[in-house]
Design a protein around this motif. Sequence first.
Motif, PDB file in Angstrom:
ATOM      1  N   ALA A 209       0.853  -1.266   0.018  1.00 17.01           N
ATOM      2  CA  ALA A 209      -0.057  -0.114  -0.042  1.00 17.01           C
ATOM      3  C   ALA A 209       0.777   1.234   0.062  1.00 17.01           C
ATOM      4  CB  ALA A 209      -0.896  -0.003   1.263  1.00 17.01           C
ATOM      5  N   VAL A 210       0.499   2.349  -0.821  1.00 18.03           N
ATOM      6  CA  VAL A 210       1.054   3.428  -0.797  1.00 18.03           C
ATOM      7  C   VAL A 210       0.345   4.725  -0.407  1.00 18.03           C
ATOM      8  CG1 VAL A 210       2.550   4.957  -2.267  1.00 18.03           C
ATOM      9  CG2 VAL A 210       3.032   2.760  -2.650  1.00 18.03           C
ATOM     10  N   ASP A 211       0.716   5.554   0.350  1.00 21.38           N
ATOM     11  CA  ASP A 211      -0.246   6.725   0.613  1.00 21.38           C
ATOM     12  C   ASP A 211       0.371   7.795  -0.174  1.00 21.38           C
ATOM     13  OD1 ASP A 211      -2.217   8.367   1.376  1.00 21.38           O
ATOM     14  OD2 ASP A 211      -1.532   8.348   3.485  1.00 21.38           O
ATOM     15  N   LEU A 212      -0.299   8.720  -0.942  1.00 20.10           N
ATOM     16  CA  LEU A 212      -0.098  10.023  -1.702  1.00 20.10           C
ATOM     17  C   LEU A 212      -0.279  10.935  -1.017  1.00 20.10           C
ATOM     18  CD1 LEU A 212      -0.396   9.014  -5.413  1.00 20.10           C
ATOM     19  CD2 LEU A 212       1.586   8.480  -4.109  1.00 20.10           C
ATOM     20  N   CYS A 213       0.618  11.812  -0.299  1.00 25.60           N
ATOM     21  CA  CYS A 213       0.078  12.901   0.428  1.00 25.60           C
ATOM     22  C   CYS A 213       1.267  14.046   0.440  1.00 25.60           C
ATOM     23  CB  CYS A 213      -0.098  12.713   1.790  1.00 25.60           C
ATOM     24  SG  CYS A 213      -1.072  13.933   2.922  1.00 25.60           S
ATOM     25  N   THR A 214       1.386  14.618  -0.737  1.00 23.44           N
ATOM     26  CA  THR A 214       2.636  15.433  -0.955  1.00 23.44           C
ATOM     27  C   THR A 214       2.162  17.003  -1.021  1.00 23.44           C
ATOM     28  OG1 THR A 214       2.482  15.215  -3.334  1.00 23.44           O
ATOM     29  CG2 THR A 214       3.906  13.918  -1.970  1.00 23.44           C
ATOM     30  N   GLY A 215       0.825  17.348  -0.587  1.00 23.56           N
ATOM     31  CA  GLY A 215       0.406  18.539  -0.533  1.00 23.56           C
ATOM     32  C   GLY A 215       0.084  19.680  -1.533  1.00 23.56           C
ATOM     33  N   GLY A 216      -0.608  18.819  -2.646  1.00 23.22           N
ATOM     34  CA  GLY A 216      -1.041  19.790  -4.044  1.00 23.22           C
ATOM     35  C   GLY A 216      -0.110  20.012  -4.793  1.00 23.22           C
ATOM     36  N   PHE A 217      -0.360  21.129  -5.773  1.00 21.95           N
ATOM     37  CA  PHE A 217       0.491  21.376  -6.812  1.00 21.95           C
ATOM     38  C   PHE A 217       0.742  23.134  -6.824  1.00 21.95           C
ATOM     39  CE2 PHE A 217      -3.542  20.307  -8.365  1.00 21.95           C
ATOM     40  CZ  PHE A 217      -3.974  21.689  -8.949  1.00 21.95           C
ATOM     41  N   SER A 218       0.758  23.518  -5.694  1.00 23.19           N
ATOM     42  CA  SER A 218       0.452  25.079  -5.751  1.00 23.19           C
ATOM     43  C   SER A 218       1.914  25.575  -6.130  1.00 23.19           C
ATOM     44  CB  SER A 218       0.139  25.654  -4.523  1.00 23.19           C
ATOM     45  OG  SER A 218       0.923  25.256  -3.395  1.00 23.19           O
ATOM     46  N   ALA A 219       2.753  24.818  -6.056  1.00 23.22           N
ATOM     47  CA  ALA A 219       4.103  25.538  -6.346  1.00 23.22           C
ATOM     48  C   ALA A 219       4.771  25.045  -7.699  1.00 23.22           C
ATOM     49  CB  ALA A 219       5.338  25.018  -5.083  1.00 23.22           C
ATOM     50  N   ASN A 220       3.927  24.637  -8.462  1.00 21.70           N
ATOM     51  CA  ASN A 220       4.275  24.121  -9.815  1.00 21.70           C
ATOM     52  C   ASN A 220       3.320  24.668 -11.030  1.00 21.70           C
ATOM     53  OD1 ASN A 220       4.149  22.357 -12.314  1.00 21.70           O
ATOM     54  ND2 ASN A 220       4.750  20.584 -11.220  1.00 21.70           N
TER      55      ASN A 220
ATOM     56  N   GLY B   8       1.515  31.233   2.824  1.00 24.41           N
ATOM     57  CA  GLY B   8       1.247  30.083   3.862  1.00 24.41           C
ATOM     58  C   GLY B   8       1.731  28.916   3.294  1.00 24.41           C
ATOM     59  N   THR B   9       2.404  28.704   2.113  1.00 20.89           N
ATOM     60  CA  THR B   9       2.932  27.374   1.807  1.00 20.89           C
ATOM     61  C   THR B   9       4.542  27.737   1.805  1.00 20.89           C
ATOM     62  OG1 THR B   9       2.988  27.941  -0.506  1.00 20.89           O
ATOM     63  CG2 THR B   9       1.008  26.970   0.274  1.00 20.89           C
ATOM     64  N   MET B  10       5.220  26.293   1.723  1.00 21.69           N
ATOM     65  CA  MET B  10       6.725  26.392   1.781  1.00 21.69           C
ATOM     66  C   MET B  10       7.202  26.311   0.642  1.00 21.69           C
ATOM     67  SD  MET B  10       7.299  23.796   5.074  1.00 21.69           S
ATOM     68  CE  MET B  10       6.025  22.566   4.161  1.00 21.69           C
ATOM     69  N   GLY B  11       6.414  25.964  -0.667  1.00 21.02           N
ATOM     70  CA  GLY B  11       7.081  26.137  -2.015  1.00 21.02           C
ATOM     71  C   GLY B  11       7.477  24.794  -2.453  1.00 21.02           C
ATOM     72  N   THR B  12       7.026  23.927  -1.525  1.00 19.59           N
ATOM     73  CA  THR B  12       7.278  22.345  -1.999  1.00 19.59           C
ATOM     74  C   THR B  12       6.119  21.584  -2.681  1.00 19.59           C
ATOM     75  OG1 THR B  12       6.857  21.505   0.498  1.00 19.59           O
ATOM     76  CG2 THR B  12       9.108  22.259   0.177  1.00 19.59           C
ATOM     77  N   GLN B  13       5.266  22.105  -2.830  1.00 17.39           N
ATOM     78  CA  GLN B  13       3.995  21.489  -3.134  1.00 17.39           C
ATOM     79  C   GLN B  13       4.266  21.515  -4.701  1.00 17.39           C
ATOM     80  OE1 GLN B  13       3.946  23.996  -1.022  1.00 17.39           O
ATOM     81  NE2 GLN B  13       2.879  23.434   0.721  1.00 17.39           N
ATOM     82  N   ARG B  14       4.944  20.490  -5.158  1.00 15.37           N
ATOM     83  CA  ARG B  14       5.279  20.247  -6.710  1.00 15.37           C
ATOM     84  C   ARG B  14       4.232  19.321  -7.338  1.00 15.37           C
ATOM     85  NH1 ARG B  14       7.801  24.168  -8.599  1.00 15.37           N
ATOM     86  NH2 ARG B  14       8.433  22.699 -10.195  1.00 15.37           N
ATOM     87  N   GLY B  15       3.349  18.672  -6.831  1.00 13.72           N
ATOM     88  CA  GLY B  15       2.406  18.082  -7.391  1.00 13.72           C
ATOM     89  C   GLY B  15       2.804  16.612  -7.675  1.00 13.72           C
ATOM     90  N   ASP B  16       3.830  16.163  -6.827  1.00 15.76           N
ATOM     91  CA  ASP B  16       4.349  14.675  -7.098  1.00 15.76           C
ATOM     92  C   ASP B  16       3.501  13.899  -7.009  1.00 15.76           C
ATOM     93  OD1 ASP B  16       6.769  15.957  -7.560  1.00 15.76           O
ATOM     94  OD2 ASP B  16       7.842  15.541  -5.655  1.00 15.76           O
ATOM     95  N   GLY B  17       2.304  13.716  -5.888  1.00 17.67           N
ATOM     96  CA  GLY B  17       1.765  12.903  -5.805  1.00 17.67           C
ATOM     97  C   GLY B  17       0.525  12.614  -6.733  1.00 17.67           C
ATOM     98  N   ILE B  18       0.261  14.012  -7.386  1.00 13.11           N
ATOM     99  CA  ILE B  18      -0.914  14.101  -8.455  1.00 13.11           C
ATOM    100  C   ILE B  18      -0.299  13.252  -9.560  1.00 13.11           C
ATOM    101  CG2 ILE B  18      -2.300  15.338  -9.645  1.00 13.11           C
ATOM    102  CD1 ILE B  18      -2.851  15.680  -6.776  1.00 13.11           C
TER     103      ILE B  18
END
Length: 317
Positions: free
Chosen positions: A20-31, A50-60
Motif C-alpha cells: 500500500a502507498v499513501d500519496l500525500c504531498t500537499g497539492g501542486f501550488s508551487a508547480n 502560507g506554503t513552503m514552496g514544496t507543493q510540486r504535485g508529485d503525488g498527483i
Amino acid sequence: MSGVLCKSRNNTVIQVNAKAVDLCTGGFSANREMFESFTHVSYDNVIARGTMGTQRGDGITMGLELGALLHHPTAINYCSPVLPGHYNKGALTICGCNQADTIFLNQDSRRFCDESVIKDWTLSGNICSQQQHVYTIIDQDFVQKIMDEGVVTRRANYFEPGTPVPEFQQEIDDALTRENPRVFKADTIEDLAKQLGLDPEAAAAEIEKFNGYVDAGKDADFLKDPEYLRKVQTPPFYGFKTMLAFYNTVGGLKVDEYARVIGSDYKPIPGLYAGGSDAGGLFGPYYDVSIAPGSTQLWGRVSGYWAASHAVEEYMA
C-alpha cells in the motif's frame, strides 16, 4: 505497510514496492505548469500564502501515471487580495484592499464586480482571478473614516467593524516613503491612474460614473448594496495594486470513502491511497471557506486516518 522508502523531488518520503502507498504531498501550488494547466488561472496573477514552496504535485503526477482519475483540479482555496512586501494582516492590506465600501478597477480601468464580494474569500477569489490586475482606489475621506470609525468588512479576527484603526494613515505613509511599487498617492484620479499604469481618462470616467451611482443610491452596474456605496471624491487619492493570494490547491485525485484512489474504470487502484491536498473529494470546483473554515487541515487528518485504517485492515490484518 512494508516496502522501500524513497524521496520524491520535493523530499516527501513515500513508500514504493509496497502493498500500500499513501500519496500525500500537499497539492501542486508551487508547480507553475501544473497550476495553470489544471486551474486555467495565470500563475503571474496570484501569489501563494502560507506554503513552503514544496507543493510540486508529485503525488498527483504519480497517481496519474497509475491511471488515477482527477476530482475538480480547478479548485483553489483563495484568501484575499494582498500587497506583496507588506504584512497581509496589517491595516494597509485589510483596511485598504479588503473592504466592501471601496471601488475595484481592473487592468482596463473598469469595475468588474460588486465590491462587497470581498466578504467571501472564495467568491471574491474566483472573480478577481479572472482579471489581469486588481486595483483598489480610495480617497482621504475613506482613510479618515477608517481611523475614526473602523472597517465595515471583518476579515478573520484582524479588525472588528466599528473599532477605530488610527494607524491606517501611518501605514500608508510608511509605504509611500519606502516607494513601494504597489502603493500610490495623487491629487487627481488621472494622475493616480498614470502611476498605476491605467488609462487616466477611462479611470476618471469610471470613478465619475460610480460617484453618480452613489448620489442616486443605486449601483446600476452590479446592484451593490447602497450601504456600501461611498464616493471617491476627496484628495489626495490612494491606489493599491494588489495580488490575489491563495493558500493551496484543493482539487486532486478522485478517492472513495476509504481514501483509496479511483482509477479510470471507477474502481479503486489496489493499495493506492491519497490524502490531504492530493485527494479531491471534500470540495467540488470551489473551496467554500464561509461554510467550513480550516476544513483543508481537517481533511488532511481525516483522509490520512481513513487511508491508514483501511490499509492496516486490508494488508496487515
